[in-house]
Design a protein around this motif. Sequence first.
Motif, PDB file in Angstrom:
ATOM      1  N   SER A 478       2.781   0.325   1.437  1.00 45.57           N
ATOM      2  CA  SER A 478       1.649  -0.475   0.949  1.00 45.57           C
ATOM      3  C   SER A 478       0.390   0.381   0.850  1.00 45.57           C
ATOM      4  CB  SER A 478       1.374  -1.656   1.874  1.00 45.57           C
ATOM      5  OG  SER A 478       2.553  -2.389   2.054  1.00 45.57           O
ATOM      6  N   ALA A 479       0.225   1.291   1.841  1.00 48.21           N
ATOM      7  CA  ALA A 479      -0.936   2.196   1.794  1.00 48.21           C
ATOM      8  C   ALA A 479      -0.822   3.072   0.543  1.00 48.21           C
ATOM      9  CB  ALA A 479      -0.971   3.062   3.042  1.00 48.21           C
ATOM     10  N   GLN A 480       0.406   3.482   0.253  1.00 51.09           N
ATOM     11  CA  GLN A 480       0.661   4.295  -0.944  1.00 51.09           C
ATOM     12  C   GLN A 480       0.289   3.515  -2.212  1.00 51.09           C
ATOM     13  OE1 GLN A 480       1.267   7.203  -2.535  1.00 51.09           O
ATOM     14  NE2 GLN A 480       3.111   7.678  -1.359  1.00 51.09           N
ATOM     15  N   GLN A 481       0.609   2.198  -2.187  1.00 53.44           N
ATOM     16  CA  GLN A 481       0.282   1.385  -3.368  1.00 53.44           C
ATOM     17  C   GLN A 481      -1.229   1.302  -3.569  1.00 53.44           C
ATOM     18  OE1 GLN A 481       2.560  -2.003  -2.135  1.00 53.44           O
ATOM     19  NE2 GLN A 481       4.098  -1.684  -3.756  1.00 53.44           N
ATOM     20  N   ILE A 482      -1.965   1.219  -2.464  1.00 50.05           N
ATOM     21  CA  ILE A 482      -3.430   1.188  -2.591  1.00 50.05           C
ATOM     22  C   ILE A 482      -3.915   2.502  -3.207  1.00 50.05           C
ATOM     23  CG2 ILE A 482      -5.598   1.162  -1.283  1.00 50.05           C
ATOM     24  CD1 ILE A 482      -4.485  -0.916   0.462  1.00 50.05           C
ATOM     25  N   ALA A 483      -3.311   3.610  -2.747  1.00 50.86           N
ATOM     26  CA  ALA A 483      -3.716   4.922  -3.287  1.00 50.86           C
ATOM     27  C   ALA A 483      -3.432   4.985  -4.786  1.00 50.86           C
ATOM     28  CB  ALA A 483      -2.973   6.028  -2.555  1.00 50.86           C
ATOM     29  N   LEU A 484      -2.288   4.428  -5.191  1.00 48.52           N
ATOM     30  CA  LEU A 484      -1.930   4.481  -6.614  1.00 48.52           C
ATOM     31  C   LEU A 484      -2.837   3.550  -7.431  1.00 48.52           C
ATOM     32  CD1 LEU A 484       1.969   4.637  -6.477  1.00 48.52           C
ATOM     33  CD2 LEU A 484       0.331   6.489  -6.659  1.00 48.52           C
ATOM     34  N   ALA A 485      -3.149   2.392  -6.861  1.00 47.71           N
ATOM     35  CA  ALA A 485      -4.051   1.467  -7.571  1.00 47.71           C
ATOM     36  C   ALA A 485      -5.418   2.123  -7.762  1.00 47.71           C
ATOM     37  CB  ALA A 485      -4.182   0.168  -6.794  1.00 47.71           C
ATOM     38  N   ARG A 486      -5.833   2.923  -6.757  1.00 49.55           N
ATOM     39  CA  ARG A 486      -7.120   3.635  -6.881  1.00 49.55           C
ATOM     40  C   ARG A 486      -7.078   4.596  -8.065  1.00 49.55           C
ATOM     41  NH1 ARG A 486      -7.435   5.213  -0.722  1.00 49.55           N
ATOM     42  NH2 ARG A 486      -8.328   3.358   0.190  1.00 49.55           N
ATOM     43  N   ILE A 487      -5.904   5.214  -8.296  1.00 50.86           N
ATOM     44  CA  ILE A 487      -5.809   6.153  -9.434  1.00 50.86           C
ATOM     45  C   ILE A 487      -6.021   5.392 -10.736  1.00 50.86           C
ATOM     46  CG2 ILE A 487      -4.322   7.761 -10.692  1.00 50.86           C
ATOM     47  CD1 ILE A 487      -2.890   8.348  -8.177  1.00 50.86           C
ATOM     48  N   ILE A 488      -5.379   4.215 -10.842  1.00 47.98           N
ATOM     49  CA  ILE A 488      -5.529   3.440 -12.079  1.00 47.98           C
ATOM     50  C   ILE A 488      -7.006   3.130 -12.313  1.00 47.98           C
ATOM     51  CG2 ILE A 488      -4.977   1.244 -13.210  1.00 47.98           C
ATOM     52  CD1 ILE A 488      -2.326   1.297 -11.770  1.00 47.98           C
ATOM     53  N   LEU A 489      -7.698   2.764 -11.216  1.00 47.32           N
ATOM     54  CA  LEU A 489      -9.103   2.380 -11.359  1.00 47.32           C
ATOM     55  C   LEU A 489      -9.990   3.593 -11.668  1.00 47.32           C
ATOM     56  CD1 LEU A 489      -9.096  -0.088  -8.375  1.00 47.32           C
ATOM     57  CD2 LEU A 489      -9.461  -0.710 -10.764  1.00 47.32           C
ATOM     58  N   ALA A 490      -9.684   4.720 -11.028  1.00 46.49           N
ATOM     59  CA  ALA A 490     -10.499   5.922 -11.270  1.00 46.49           C
ATOM     60  C   ALA A 490     -10.216   6.497 -12.649  1.00 46.49           C
ATOM     61  CB  ALA A 490     -10.215   6.966 -10.193  1.00 46.49           C
ATOM     62  N   ASP A 491      -9.008   6.280 -13.115  1.00 43.29           N
ATOM     63  CA  ASP A 491      -8.601   6.686 -14.457  1.00 43.29           C
ATOM     64  C   ASP A 491      -8.835   8.172 -14.758  1.00 43.29           C
ATOM     65  OD1 ASP A 491      -7.552   6.299 -16.947  1.00 43.29           O
ATOM     66  OD2 ASP A 491      -9.447   5.650 -17.858  1.00 43.29           O
ATOM     67  N   PRO A 492      -8.290   9.074 -13.924  1.00 42.07           N
ATOM     68  CA  PRO A 492      -8.501  10.504 -14.187  1.00 42.07           C
ATOM     69  C   PRO A 492      -7.580  11.011 -15.295  1.00 42.07           C
ATOM     70  CG  PRO A 492      -7.082  10.220 -12.296  1.00 42.07           C
ATOM     71  CD  PRO A 492      -7.438   8.845 -12.751  1.00 42.07           C
ATOM     72  N   ASP A 493      -7.975  12.111 -15.948  1.00 43.39           N
ATOM     73  CA  ASP A 493      -7.112  12.697 -16.979  1.00 43.39           C
ATOM     74  C   ASP A 493      -5.961  13.469 -16.351  1.00 43.39           C
ATOM     75  OD1 ASP A 493      -8.428  11.883 -19.339  1.00 43.39           O
ATOM     76  OD2 ASP A 493     -10.070  13.217 -18.827  1.00 43.39           O
ATOM     77  N   VAL A 494      -6.228  14.035 -15.152  1.00 48.82           N
ATOM     78  CA  VAL A 494      -5.209  14.880 -14.515  1.00 48.82           C
ATOM     79  C   VAL A 494      -4.864  14.311 -13.139  1.00 48.82           C
ATOM     80  CG1 VAL A 494      -4.688  17.223 -13.717  1.00 48.82           C
ATOM     81  CG2 VAL A 494      -6.244  16.881 -15.659  1.00 48.82           C
ATOM     82  N   VAL A 495      -3.549  14.174 -12.884  1.00 38.06           N
ATOM     83  CA  VAL A 495      -3.123  13.715 -11.561  1.00 38.06           C
ATOM     84  C   VAL A 495      -2.194  14.779 -10.972  1.00 38.06           C
ATOM     85  CG1 VAL A 495      -1.853  11.959 -10.264  1.00 38.06           C
ATOM     86  CG2 VAL A 495      -3.265  11.287 -12.193  1.00 38.06           C
ATOM     87  N   ILE A 496      -2.460  15.103  -9.724  1.00 36.06           N
ATOM     88  CA  ILE A 496      -1.594  16.075  -9.044  1.00 36.06           C
ATOM     89  C   ILE A 496      -0.912  15.347  -7.898  1.00 36.06           C
ATOM     90  CG2 ILE A 496      -1.542  18.290  -7.853  1.00 36.06           C
ATOM     91  CD1 ILE A 496      -4.385  18.664  -9.204  1.00 36.06           C
ATOM     92  N   LEU A 497       0.383  15.432  -7.862  1.00 38.85           N
ATOM     93  CA  LEU A 497       1.139  14.750  -6.806  1.00 38.85           C
ATOM     94  C   LEU A 497       1.702  15.804  -5.875  1.00 38.85           C
ATOM     95  CD1 LEU A 497       3.147  12.422  -9.201  1.00 38.85           C
ATOM     96  CD2 LEU A 497       1.164  11.772  -7.834  1.00 38.85           C
ATOM     97  N   ASP A 498       1.257  15.779  -4.628  1.00 38.54           N
ATOM     98  CA  ASP A 498       1.823  16.757  -3.688  1.00 38.54           C
ATOM     99  C   ASP A 498       2.716  16.013  -2.710  1.00 38.54           C
ATOM    100  OD1 ASP A 498       2.488  18.807  -2.082  1.00 38.54           O
ATOM    101  OD2 ASP A 498       0.456  19.352  -1.475  1.00 38.54           O
TER     102      ASP A 498
END
Length: 581
Positions: A478-498
């Motif tokens: 669920s914490a991961q889902q919040i992090a992913l939802a933040r990406i949608i909202l921030a809407d960056p051009d580049v995403v790095i997944l480590d």
Amino acid sequence: MTIELPVAEGRRVRRAFFSLLGAERRRVITGVVLHVAAAGASTAAPLLMGRMIDDLSAGASVGDIDRLALGLAAALLAALILTWAAGYTLNQIGELLSVRLRERFIDRCLRLPPHVAEQAGSGDLTTRSTVDVPEAGSLLRDTAPWVTTAILTSLVYIGAMAWTSPVLALTVLLAAPSISIGARWYLKRARSGYIDERRAESRMGETLAASSDGARTAELFELTRHRRRTGDEAIAAHWGATRYTLFLRSVYFLGLESSYVLPTAGVLLVGAVLYFDGAVSLGAVSACAVLSRQAMAPLNNLLMTIERVQRGLASLARVEGVGQTESDEPVQSGRAPTGGDVVLRDVRFTYPTGGEVLHGVDLAVPAGERLAVVGPSGAGKSTLARLIAGIDPPGSGSVALGGVDVASMPLEVRRRHVTLVTQEHHVFTATLRENLALAERDATDAELRDALATVGATWADDLDVELGGTARELDAASAQQIALARIILADPDVVILDEATAMLDPRAARDTERALAAVLEGRTVIGIAHRLHTAHDADRIAVVDGGEVAELGSHEELLARDGAYARLWQSWHGTAESSAT
Ligand code: ATP
């Protein structure tokens, strides 16, 4: 390795102090004027008392004395009301300044370059926020207004003495030599003493926190005794530093207490001689004796306050020091990045401890591409991810996102353009709405709900639910889902997944990867691939080995090359198949 955040030098601390006070200029002036008026009203009491004594000696009528008594009562009442109004104004200023200081500190912490915040360690920042901010706040809230009014109040009383008898007023000078010698001795040592005390406190906090966090590891490797010794040394260093400042205070206060009584003794002695010579009246001597005590009281408190001023200034220097790292940031580019292409040219990088980790990496990722980065453990994949995200600046070479050097992007621009997702997600003790709004302050409720729906957070129906701390505890997925939802909202051009899904159990990881697919749509994605099937699905794969890009191409191309990737694939495929059977 932890670094210590800077401590601001005297000039910068003074500037900060006056700029904070300057913001409340009108209130400060009102408060000080009220205090001076209150002091003026209080001088009336001893002066009228002196008059009464003299008038009584001259055989004044009861009516005359009553009038003086009435005047005295009115003056006391006026002094009381003015003192209350002045105190109220100054307290108001103090609270406002304290709030400003906290806001300033938090703002600076948030602006710290990420690699500096990481290296600073939690002990130093924690002590600065829990000890130094309140201490510096109390300097602004209580001490600074008090110092100003104490000086002015003393001057008003001394002025009243001079008006009554200039010769008796000179007796206040009796306290000057011992006060000035004591203050000089103290001030010479106090700043460094208090800064050392705070530093020792930070180190002690850091050491004790590290020992308690790593208690099980220490036990496992039989390091308990070593950790205890380290803790004892840190406590002893703190105790030593505290004892030193205690010594400074005790010597200084003793000197002050003795200086304090000298002027009153002087007034009585000199006053007696002058009275018998007929040079001053009994009333004037009595008034000056009371006034000298009144003049010394704020001065004495003021000198005691120097100790708090020193502590407060030492703390303000540490609070302001956090902001000083901002200047460590390179010159910022005014250009906004356009598009999601990523270009690395001859990138080299060395951590503060250890040798070079990346040895001249060249890599170009066009906008919208999905690049998987694979390679053996310790090859430099995470380091590469941190450099692309702008967390660490490259030692040499350049990393450009959307045509702009990432190291020269203002933090705000960088945060909007590139996001690094790791397996660590922080859920703040706040509502779900606040946790999401970190990514986009102006997002509407509908946008927040859409983002949650896209990442499959079906549990999140109430945006006002409290999360973190003692409130609702979220599981990793669920914490991961919040992090992913933040990406949608921030809407960056580049995403790095480590290794964003590495900590999740396989079912949760599959769900998260499905959510990820929706989140990553249309963005440039650089994914550090743990599971090689993720690499297989990518447009291209970069094999990082020994701090270099050893191979680059699509899955098929690299298999056909029969090099490092083909070997990794075969060994993983073999393992995957055997674990499936
Ligand atoms: P893994 O797959 O195990 O995560 P990786 O390929 O991501 O490894 P990095 O984490 O980038 O490799 O590490 C590359 C090298 O840099 C390693 O030798 C590692 O020990 C070193 N290193 C990583 N982080 C730091 C650090 N903060 N300070 C010093 N050295 C570090």
